[in-house]
Design a protein around this motif. Structure first.
Motif, short mmCIF file in Angstrom:
data_model
loop_
_atom_site.label_atom_id
_atom_site.label_comp_id
_atom_site.label_asym_id
_atom_site.label_seq_id
_atom_site.Cartn_x
_atom_site.Cartn_y
_atom_site.Cartn_z
N TYR A 1 0.89 -1.08 0.12
CA TYR A 1 0.54 -0.29 -0.11
C TYR A 1 0.61 1.51 0.08
CZ TYR A 1 -3.97 -3.23 1.42
OH TYR A 1 -4.17 -4.52 1.16
N ALA A 2 2.29 1.26 0.31
CA ALA A 2 2.83 2.14 -0.24
C ALA A 2 3.45 2.90 -1.16
CB ALA A 2 4.64 1.78 1.03
N ASN A 3 2.15 3.64 -2.41
CA ASN A 3 2.09 3.37 -3.09
C ASN A 3 1.87 5.21 -3.30
OD1 ASN A 3 0.47 1.35 -4.33
ND2 ASN A 3 -1.11 1.78 -3.81
N LEU A 4 2.13 6.04 -2.74
CA LEU A 4 1.83 7.63 -2.73
C LEU A 4 2.69 8.50 -2.18
CD1 LEU A 4 -1.33 8.32 -2.88
CD2 LEU A 4 -0.35 7.70 -5.41
N THR A 5 3.92 9.49 -1.94
CA THR A 5 4.74 10.20 -1.24
C THR A 5 3.59 11.48 -1.64
OG1 THR A 5 6.82 9.40 -2.59
CG2 THR A 5 6.89 11.59 -2.12
N ALA A 6 3.97 12.12 0.20
CA ALA A 6 3.54 13.35 -0.27
C ALA A 6 4.15 14.28 -0.59
CB ALA A 6 3.14 13.74 1.23
N MET A 7 3.28 15.49 -1.03
CA MET A 7 3.66 16.86 -1.84
C MET A 7 3.17 17.69 -1.19
SD MET A 7 5.00 15.53 -4.30
CE MET A 7 5.66 16.50 -5.63
N GLY A 8 2.38 17.90 -0.20
CA GLY A 8 1.98 19.41 0.99
C GLY A 8 0.26 19.58 -0.01
N SER A 9 -0.40 19.81 1.21
CA SER A 9 -1.37 20.91 0.76
C SER A 9 -2.02 19.62 0.45
CB SER A 9 -1.39 22.02 0.11
OG SER A 9 -0.41 22.64 0.53
N GLY A 10 -2.59 18.68 1.25
CA GLY A 10 -3.43 17.20 0.24
C GLY A 10 -2.70 16.43 -0.67
N ARG A 11 -1.89 17.01 -1.55
CA ARG A 11 -1.66 16.35 -3.17
C ARG A 11 -0.38 15.52 -2.60
NH1 ARG A 11 1.63 19.80 -5.51
NH2 ARG A 11 1.49 18.92 -6.94
N TYR A 12 -0.93 14.14 -3.44
CA TYR A 12 0.15 13.18 -3.59
C TYR A 12 0.60 12.89 -4.86
CZ TYR A 12 -1.84 13.19 1.22
OH TYR A 12 -2.31 13.74 2.78
N ARG A 13 1.59 12.23 -4.79
CA ARG A 13 2.49 11.27 -6.17
C ARG A 13 2.92 10.51 -6.05
NH1 ARG A 13 6.54 15.22 -9.86
NH2 ARG A 13 4.19 16.46 -9.59
N VAL A 14 2.54 9.57 -7.40
CA VAL A 14 2.86 7.56 -7.49
C VAL A 14 4.41 7.70 -7.54
CG1 VAL A 14 2.14 8.09 -9.43
CG2 VAL A 14 2.45 5.95 -7.99
N LYS A 15 4.95 6.76 -6.41
CA LYS A 15 6.08 6.47 -6.80
C LYS A 15 6.47 5.63 -7.79
CE LYS A 15 6.25 5.83 -1.65
NZ LYS A 15 6.45 4.63 -0.65
N ALA A 16 7.62 6.24 -8.31
CA ALA A 16 8.18 6.04 -9.66
C ALA A 16 8.08 4.72 -9.83
CB ALA A 16 9.54 6.62 -9.54
N ASP A 17 8.80 3.61 -8.70
CA ASP A 17 8.31 2.23 -8.43
C ASP A 17 7.51 1.30 -9.07
OD1 ASP A 17 8.53 2.51 -6.08
OD2 ASP A 17 10.30 1.44 -5.21
N ARG A 18 6.00 2.67 -8.08
CA ARG A 18 5.08 2.01 -7.99
C ARG A 18 4.02 2.14 -9.24
NH1 ARG A 18 4.21 -2.65 -4.69
NH2 ARG A 18 2.18 -2.03 -3.92
N ALA A 19 4.40 2.75 -9.93
CA ALA A 19 3.37 3.45 -11.11
C ALA A 19 2.94 2.09 -11.80
CB ALA A 19 4.65 4.76 -12.28
N PRO A 20 1.24 2.14 -11.78
CA PRO A 20 1.27 0.58 -11.81
C PRO A 20 1.02 0.82 -13.65
CG PRO A 20 -1.14 3.00 -11.85
CD PRO A 20 0.85 2.94 -11.33
N LEU A 21 1.45 -0.71 -14.04
CA LEU A 21 1.59 -0.55 -15.79
C LEU A 21 0.66 -1.33 -16.01
CD1 LEU A 21 5.00 -2.64 -15.24
CD2 LEU A 21 4.61 -0.42 -15.66
N TYR A 22 0.20 -1.57 -17.22
CA TYR A 22 -1.06 -2.05 -18.42
C TYR A 22 -1.15 -2.70 -17.57
CZ TYR A 22 -3.85 -3.94 -22.09
OH TYR A 22 -4.45 -3.95 -23.29
N GLY A 23 -2.95 -2.17 -17.03
CA GLY A 23 -3.87 -3.49 -16.62
C GLY A 23 -3.97 -3.54 -15.50
N GLY A 24 -2.26 -2.82 -15.10
CA GLY A 24 -2.48 -3.20 -13.31
C GLY A 24 -2.87 -1.81 -12.44
N ALA A 25 -2.66 -2.08 -11.11
CA ALA A 25 -3.36 -0.95 -10.11
C ALA A 25 -2.29 -0.48 -9.09
CB ALA A 25 -4.67 -1.24 -10.10
N ASN A 26 -2.49 0.63 -8.61
CA ASN A 26 -2.44 0.67 -6.80
C ASN A 26 -3.58 0.99 -6.28
OD1 ASN A 26 -0.30 3.63 -7.99
ND2 ASN A 26 0.22 1.19 -8.08
N ILE A 27 -3.90 0.23 -4.82
CA ILE A 27 -4.43 0.06 -4.11
C ILE A 27 -4.15 0.83 -2.90
CG2 ILE A 27 -6.07 -1.24 -2.45
CD1 ILE A 27 -5.80 -3.71 -4.57
N THR A 28 -4.97 2.21 -2.51
CA THR A 28 -4.24 2.89 -1.80
C THR A 28 -5.23 2.60 -0.25
OG1 THR A 28 -3.14 3.93 -2.87
CG2 THR A 28 -3.17 5.34 -0.51
#
Length: 740
Positions: free
Chosen positions: A612-639
């Motif tokens: 579940y550690a998919n996102l990095t905090a960017m501040g002010s309620g914004r988050y970005r997907v981690k480079a090594d967790r970016a979902p590939l074709y047909g794949g998913a992040n479950i957070t």
């Protein structure tokens, strides 16, 4: 098996000391309502409810409504067409008196206000049935002989022989603390919560079709069936719909709706129906269901109902042994030990006989016999019962002959098992290392390859290559856990309970990988389970989803997802992928054993950090997907999200990944921690909001679903292949934070 189709099915219920007959008019009206359940900026969700406020059952319904500006983008629990019309799906077409059915829609406002249109249709109105109803009643009543009803009795037991007492009962699921055998113990309940003789219940499976099945060793001529529903006023309630089906030797045939009266036996009559299997399916839209007693009245016709002589099995067994057609390892009956079953021949070593090349393994005969028994059960389940093409049939011919499949236990294979095939005769065989035939998961996995091979459409199609292992492990897990295969094992005297082979590390912790890749292709089979169970009632899916993925391949080197897109049209493959992953957030794919494994695992801190550690905090309620967790074709992040208040607002932003067709599907999966039910909020264009109760948990699911289905071969994919380029996205959250 002989089956006489019923000319009519008569329904009634028996309560107290007397039975009453209720005849159904051809036109029954109900009250229809439209209620907006949620609204945000440019979108909304709504519920349409059809309530049967008459005294007659509605069998099949259709409703209509119109907007001035709003438009529907998605619907569930109904079949949507036009602008707009909705009709029932299979499990909610019958509405008993006093009962309701609901279906949901999601839409956009198109710049206008959220509208509340009037719902119309043949099922809607306030009129009661008129003289045509009494005319129909008297006509039908005149066709029922006086012996059809127990009219004045001190008991609700009807005349005739209750053949349920001689049946073997099986089920899709029974709660560990309940008792399946209670359904045919000949008890006479005093009310729907009378558990003095035990009860069958399937808690915790709300809003899902569950079934109980009877099977007899000989064909039975059925007169009627009676069911006394179990209702504990809590998690197990009277069904909102229930129906009976019978087995005609090839498939399940609809036999009629079962009434839904409380504190009563509910009766369904048959005319001239002959079968050796009867099944009742039941669903409650809010809770689980159960049965106190299920009686069936009829007589034995005397004809055998052997499971190994009809249907897709190719006629009477045993099948023809392969002799001069082809050989493997120069093995024959003079230089090796062998053991035959109806559809298989196993070669193995012993007594100084080790085959023409000396590589047959010495294996105990009881281990060979054990493996053969499970392979025979797998054949019975998937070919005879399910409808897959016979593995005993050459891919060159649909008319036979039918051959026993050759099995070889060797010392030279560098794996537990492997399927091979003779190119000329196009018949498959299986090689096992040493005594691996004794391991049912291995044996049935390889049998799964044979099921794929005999259909032949995937043979020499590189882009299906990795999916062969996905199908084979789906066959292995389904053999272990599906109620149909369990019933076969019980009938064959094999172990009833077997466990799932789900790998949560591959399915959840590595959910960001391609839907099928070289890192998960053995473990990606839950996707096929989802397609088979079809909890979202998508068109083209269901029990034959996997056979159809095979047989509908165009042999143009397309991927199985391209086949899926044709099967489910107009629903896109991207939408199916999106909802699959949304359900995987809580393993809500109608697989109780996999779901139980998930809930026993998910709170492990190590697992959570990997999954579940998919996102990095960017501040002010914004988050970005981690480079090594970016979902590939047909794949998913479950957070999973921590909810700070009563409402959650989400915006998912596609940052682009260099591909012009980059797109995503985002969903909020919200689970009631008390009932276990899960609801889903689609985030249109990545945006949406929902209220979250204190007894609910919520997860955000983002799936890489480009506008184009990629033609990719998992074994040839590189880091620059479109399928291997991850989705780059950001998330803006209000009212919640990721569980980092």
């Amino acid at each position: 098996m002989k089956t006489i189709m019923s000319k009519r099915h008569r329904a009634l219920y028996l309560a107290g000391v007397a039975a009453g007959i209720f005849m159904f008019a051809p036109s029954v009206f109900a009250a229809c309502s439209y209620q907006v359940s949620n609204a945000w900026g440019a979108g909304f969700t709504a519920t349409i409810r059809i309530t049967n406020d008459t005294s007659s059952t509605i069998n099949g319904w259709q409703v209509n409504w119109r907007y001035q500006n709003n438009a529907v983008t998605n619907a569930w629990n109904a079949q949507l067409s036009g602008n707009y019309s909705a009709s029932n799906v299979s499990w909610n077409r019958a509405i008993a008196p006093g009962q309701s059915v609901e279906f949901g829609i999601q839409g956009v406002t198109n710049g206008g206000p959220v509208e509340t249109p009037q719902v119309t249709g043949t099922a809607c109105g306030t009129s009661n049935t008129s003289s045509s109803a009494s005319s129909a009643s008297s006509s039908l009543a005149s066709s029922i002989s006086s012996s059809s009803v127990a009219s004045s009795s001190s008991s609700s037991i009807m005349a005739g022989t209750n053949i349920a007492l001689a049946a073997v009962a099986t089920t899709s699921y029974v709660s560990p603390w309940e008792t399946l055998s209670a359904v045919n113990d000949n008890s006479n309940p005093t009310n729907s919560n009378d558990k003095s003789s035990g009860a069958y219940g399937n808690w915790n499976n709300p809003n899902s079709i569950q079934w109980v099945q009877y099977e007899w060793p000989q064909t039975q001529r059925l007169e009627r069936t009676q069911i006394y529903w179990f209702d504990d006023n809590g998690g197990v309630l009277i069904p909102t719909t229930a129906y009976v089906e019978y087995w005609d030797g090839n498939s399940w045939i609809y036999a009629g709706e079962v009434p839904l009266a409380e504190n009563a036996f509910n009766d369904l009559e048959f005319d001239g129906l002959e079968t050796n299997r009867l099944r009742v399916s039941m669903l409650n839209t809010q809770q689980s269901t159960g049965i106190l007693e299920w009686r069936v009245y009829g007589t034995t016709t005397g004809s055998s109902s052997s499971s190994s002589s009809s249907g897709n099995s190719g006629g009477p067994v045993p099948y023809r042994a392969i002799t001069n057609e082809f050989t493997r390892f120069d093995v024959n009956t003079t230089n090796a030990l062998y053991m035959d079953s109806d559809r298989f021949r196993a070669y193995y070593g012993g007594n100084g006989l080790n085959g023409g090349q000396g590589n047959l393994a010495n294996v105990a005969s009881n281990q060979i016999a054990f493996g053969l028994s499970h392979l025979e059960a797998a054949y019975e389940c998937f070919v005879n019962e399910w409808g897959f093409r016979s593995t005993s049939l050459s891919a060159n011919s649909d008319s036979g002959p039918y051959y026993k499949m050759n099995l070889y236990s060797t010392t030279t294979l560098n794996a537990g098992g492997a399927m091979g095939a003779d190119a000329q005769y196009r018949l498959s065989f299986i090689e096992f290392r040493d005594n691996a035939i004794n391991r049912p998961e291995t044996a049935v996995h390889e049998f799964g390859h044979s099921l794929t091979y005999t259909d032949y459409t995937w043979v020499d199609q590189g882009r299906t290559g990795a999916w062969w292992e996905t199908v084979a492990n789906w066959v292995a897990d389904t053999y272990n856990t599906d109620a149909l295969c369990e019933a076969v094992r019980v009938r064959e005297g094999l172990q009833r309970e077997r466990d799932t082979i789900i790998d949560l590390e591959a399915n959840i912790a590595l959910s960001h990988l391609q839907i099928v890749s070289t890192r998960n292709y053995y473990q990606a089979w839950p996707f096929l389970t989802y397609l088979t169970n079809n909890p979202d009632q998508y068109p083209g899916l269901g029990r034959m989803a996997v056979p159809n993925l095979l047989s509908n391949h165009l042999r143009n080197n397309e991927t199985p997802l391209h086949v899926l897109a044709r099967l489910t049209a107009p629903v896109s493959a991207q939408q199916v992928l999106g909802r699959y992953w949304a359900r995987m957030a809580y393993l809500d794919i109608n697989h109780p054993k996999a779901q139980a494994r998930f809930f026993n695992t998910r709170n492990n801190s190590g697992f959570r950090s990997r999954a579940y550690a998919n996102l990095t905090a960017m501040g002010s309620g914004r988050y970005r997907v981690k480079a090594d967790r970016a979902p590939l074709y047909g794949g998913a992040n479950i957070t999973p999200l921590n909810v700070n208040g009563g409402a959650v607002n989400v915006r998912v932003i596609n940052l682009g990944n260099g591909l012009s067709d980059s797109n995503f599907t985002a969903t909020l999966s919200i689970r009631n921690t008390q009932s276990g039910s899960v609801r889903y909020v689609d985030l249109l264009n990545g945006m949406g909001s929902t209220s979250v109760a204190t007894n609910e948990e919520v997860s955000l699911i983002v799936v890489n679903t480009p506008n184009t289905l990629y033609l990719y071969n998992a074994f040839e994919s590189t880091t620059s292949s479109p399928d291997a380029i991850g989705l780059q996205y950001e998330v803006e959250l209000e009212g919640a934070t990721p569980q980092l």
